[in-house]
Enzyme design. Structure first.
Site, PDB file in Angstrom:
ATOM      1  N   LYS A 111       0.813  -1.220   0.000  1.00 43.99           N
ATOM      2  CA  LYS A 111       0.000   0.000   0.000  1.00 43.99           C
ATOM      3  C   LYS A 111       0.841   1.264   0.000  1.00 43.99           C
ATOM      4  O   LYS A 111       0.356   2.332  -0.354  1.00 43.99           O
ATOM      5  CB  LYS A 111      -0.956   0.001   1.197  1.00 43.99           C
ATOM      6  CG  LYS A 111      -2.029  -1.053   1.033  1.00 43.99           C
ATOM      7  CD  LYS A 111      -3.151  -0.926   2.015  1.00 43.99           C
ATOM      8  CE  LYS A 111      -4.230  -1.941   1.661  1.00 43.99           C
ATOM      9  NZ  LYS A 111      -5.272  -2.059   2.637  1.00 43.99           N
ATOM     10  N   LYS A 194      -5.877  -9.454  -6.113  1.00 43.13           N
ATOM     11  CA  LYS A 194      -7.003  -9.631  -5.181  1.00 43.13           C
ATOM     12  C   LYS A 194      -8.206  -8.777  -5.583  1.00 43.13           C
ATOM     13  O   LYS A 194      -8.028  -7.624  -5.983  1.00 43.13           O
ATOM     14  CB  LYS A 194      -6.515  -9.232  -3.776  1.00 43.13           C
ATOM     15  CG  LYS A 194      -7.521  -9.452  -2.675  1.00 43.13           C
ATOM     16  CD  LYS A 194      -6.985  -9.023  -1.324  1.00 43.13           C
ATOM     17  CE  LYS A 194      -7.226  -7.557  -1.068  1.00 43.13           C
ATOM     18  NZ  LYS A 194      -7.054  -7.148   0.339  1.00 43.13           N
ATOM     19  N   LYS A 197     -11.945  -3.881  -2.363  1.00 46.35           N
ATOM     20  CA  LYS A 197     -12.919  -2.793  -2.283  1.00 46.35           C
ATOM     21  C   LYS A 197     -12.290  -1.444  -2.602  1.00 46.35           C
ATOM     22  O   LYS A 197     -13.000  -0.492  -2.875  1.00 46.35           O
ATOM     23  CB  LYS A 197     -13.645  -2.784  -0.930  1.00 46.35           C
ATOM     24  CG  LYS A 197     -12.773  -2.851   0.324  1.00 46.35           C
ATOM     25  CD  LYS A 197     -13.658  -2.770   1.568  1.00 46.35           C
ATOM     26  CE  LYS A 197     -13.279  -3.644   2.733  1.00 46.35           C
ATOM     27  NZ  LYS A 197     -12.054  -3.322   3.432  1.00 46.35           N
TER      28      LYS A 197
HETATM   29  P1  TYM Z   1     -10.293  -5.850   5.179  1.00 43.64           P
HETATM   30  O1  TYM Z   1     -11.341  -4.870   5.547  1.00 43.64           O
HETATM   31  O2  TYM Z   1      -9.329  -5.481   4.117  1.00 43.64           O
HETATM   32  O3  TYM Z   1     -10.968  -7.200   4.735  1.00 43.64           O
HETATM   33  C1  TYM Z   1     -11.953  -7.805   5.545  1.00 43.64           C
HETATM   34  C2  TYM Z   1     -11.883  -9.316   5.424  1.00 43.64           C
HETATM   35  O4  TYM Z   1     -12.150  -9.723   4.077  1.00 43.64           O
HETATM   36  C3  TYM Z   1     -11.078 -10.551   3.604  1.00 43.64           C
HETATM   37  N1  TYM Z   1     -10.902 -10.284   2.175  1.00 43.64           N
HETATM   38  C4  TYM Z   1     -10.868 -11.229   1.236  1.00 43.64           C
HETATM   39  N2  TYM Z   1     -10.955 -12.556   1.310  1.00 43.64           N
HETATM   40  C5  TYM Z   1     -10.901 -13.255   0.150  1.00 43.64           C
HETATM   41  N3  TYM Z   1     -10.746 -12.657  -1.069  1.00 43.64           N
HETATM   42  C6  TYM Z   1     -10.661 -11.330  -1.182  1.00 43.64           C
HETATM   43  N4  TYM Z   1     -10.530 -10.767  -2.370  1.00 43.64           N
HETATM   44  C7  TYM Z   1     -10.717 -10.539   0.000  1.00 43.64           C
HETATM   45  N5  TYM Z   1     -10.664  -9.212   0.244  1.00 43.64           N
HETATM   46  C8  TYM Z   1     -10.765  -9.075   1.579  1.00 43.64           C
HETATM   47  C9  TYM Z   1      -9.869 -10.114   4.420  1.00 43.64           C
HETATM   48  O5  TYM Z   1      -8.871 -11.102   4.443  1.00 43.64           O
HETATM   49  C10 TYM Z   1     -10.493  -9.866   5.777  1.00 43.64           C
HETATM   50  O6  TYM Z   1     -10.666 -11.072   6.471  1.00 43.64           O
HETATM   51  N6  TYM Z   1      -7.134  -5.248   8.999  1.00 43.64           N
HETATM   52  C11 TYM Z   1      -8.354  -5.911   8.558  1.00 43.64           C
HETATM   53  C12 TYM Z   1      -9.560  -5.585   9.411  1.00 43.64           C
HETATM   54  C13 TYM Z   1      -9.322  -5.845  10.851  1.00 43.64           C
HETATM   55  C14 TYM Z   1      -9.330  -7.116  11.500  1.00 43.64           C
HETATM   56  C15 TYM Z   1      -9.060  -6.846  12.864  1.00 43.64           C
HETATM   57  C16 TYM Z   1      -9.538  -8.410  11.045  1.00 43.64           C
HETATM   58  C17 TYM Z   1      -9.056  -4.920  11.791  1.00 43.64           C
HETATM   59  N7  TYM Z   1      -8.896  -5.518  13.023  1.00 43.64           N
HETATM   60  C18 TYM Z   1      -8.978  -7.902  13.788  1.00 43.64           C
HETATM   61  C19 TYM Z   1      -9.456  -9.440  11.968  1.00 43.64           C
HETATM   62  C20 TYM Z   1      -9.177  -9.178  13.328  1.00 43.64           C
HETATM   63  C21 TYM Z   1      -8.639  -5.486   7.126  1.00 43.64           C
HETATM   64  O7  TYM Z   1      -8.160  -4.494   6.672  1.00 43.64           O
HETATM   65  O8  TYM Z   1      -9.519  -6.309   6.472  1.00 43.64           O
END
Ligand code: TYM
Length: 328
Positions: A111, A194, A197
């Site tokens: 990023k 990937k 969003k």
């Molecule tokens: P984030 O918001 O980017 O994504 C949320 C969840 O969706 C999964 N994900 C995917 N899985 C499969 N294919 C994809 N294309 C795809 N895009 C996203 C991510 O792996 C994630 O599980 N830092 C985290 C949010 C967070 C969090 C936490 C998660 C903050 N604190 C504590 C677990 C525990 C994040 O940015 O996810």
């Protein structure tokens, strides 16, 4: 009962990747775990967000959680910023983290590169520590996420171990739970990247709240290959394999079943079946989403959750403060 914790950050409209990689797991696992699932709104601040849009996305995620089948009787659903303790513990953990280990986080590297001199916030660098705090403050046993978050859960384990060694047993070591299939759903136009969003064009991304008609078009124009065989082979046939994973995930089928089903199908026919599955899923989800928004039940659910999470977090932070020697 073991504890589950996970969250999603409201930096864009949720995608099919978020559903298949994460939300689907939360819904399935809430049957067996005491679950905590939240909107990671403080995490969204690592980049600039229009405040009104941010608020709308927070509400959307809450409604999508409920529409997907998260049951407030089984899962405590909450908004991160409504509980001040996460950020509090994060500071303590930051002081026990090293620049070197945070520099090695691949998401930070991805990023922060290619920003052409644009300033990168310190939050983008330290956000895995806030994530560790989200997890460790609840003594979570398991953290279901897509593959891209695995390294961050591993960091949480390392920080917990370091803290426990320095100050005595305080934090549980969380296990990342990554789905066998669907850990990474790929962009339909670029099936080695990937589905995200934060993608700017959105052409290869299916949003959970987009119209079925638009999703169908995207699936029908997904990049494939010239082989015309519907076989799961992620290395040589990334586009077809991605569509197969989407199909099997939404239809609850095995890969073998899907390969047999499409053994004699041309790509057009296969894509059309995948599009049917996606449209059916989106229409059902969106219907429930609208019902939930109209029911106005979200504030009550959050109020109840906040009482519960605050108790847990306050106790943990007090224990940590006592151990590290701050306060009077
Ligand atoms: P984030 O918001 O980017 O994504 C949320 C969840 O969706 C999964 N994900 C995917 N899985 C499969 N294919 C994809 N294309 C795809 N895009 C996203 C991510 O792996 C994630 O599980 N830092 C985290 C949010 C967070 C969090 C936490 C998660 C903050 N604190 C504590 C677990 C525990 C994040 O940015 O996810």
């Amino acid at each position: 009962m073991k504890r589950l914790l996970s969250g999603i950050k409201p930096t864009g409209d949720l995608t099919l990747g978020n559903y298949i990689g994460a939300i689907r797991q939360f819904v399935e696992m809430q049957k067996k775990y005491e679950s905590f699932v939240f909107v990671a709104d403080l995490h969204a601040l690592t980049i600039y967000n229009d405040p009104k849009e941010l608020k709308k996305r927070i509400h959307d995620i809450l409604a999508i959680y409920l529409a997907s089948g998260l049951d407030p009787k089984k899962t405590t659903i909450f908004v991160q910023s409504e509980n001040l303790y996460h950020a509090n513990l994060s500071w303590v953990l930051e002081c026990n983290s090293y620049m070197g280990e945070l520099s090695r986080m691949t998401q930070f590297k991805d990023k922060s590169k290619g920003k052409n001199g644009e300033a990168i916030s310190c939050g983008l660098f330290t956000y895995p520590v806030l994530m560790a705090s989200d997890i460790l403050i609840y003594d979570a046993d398991v953290v279901p996420t897509g593959i891209d978050q695995k390294q961050h859960v591993e960091l949480a384990r390392n920080l917990a171990t370091r803290f426990n060694n320095r100050y005595g047993e305080t934090f549980k070591l969380p296990e990342p739970i990554i789905p066998e299939e669907g850990a990474k759903i790929y962009d339909l136009q670029n099936p080695t990247k990937k589905m995200s969003k934060s993608d700017e064009t959105g052409k290869g991304v299916i949003m959970l709240l987009e119209s079925a008609e638009s999703a169908r078009k995207k699936i029908m124009s997904a990049v494939t290959d010239s082989d015309n065989k519907v076989i799961y082979d992620p290395i040589n046939k990334p586009g077809i394999s991605n569509l197969l994973v989407i199909y099997t995930s939404l239809k609850n089928k095995t890969m073998k079943e899907a390969e047999e089903e499409f053994a004699n199908s041309k790509y057009g026919e296969f894509k059309s079946k995948v599009a049917d599955a996606v449209c059916e899923f989106l229409e059902d989800l969106q219907k429930k989403y609208r019902e939930i928004v109209e029911s106005g039940e979200i504030p009550r659910i959050l109020d109840e959750s906040n009482e519960k999470v605050e108790k847990i977090c306050k106790k943990k932070v007090q224990e940590v403060f006592e151990k590290i020697g701050v306060g009077r």
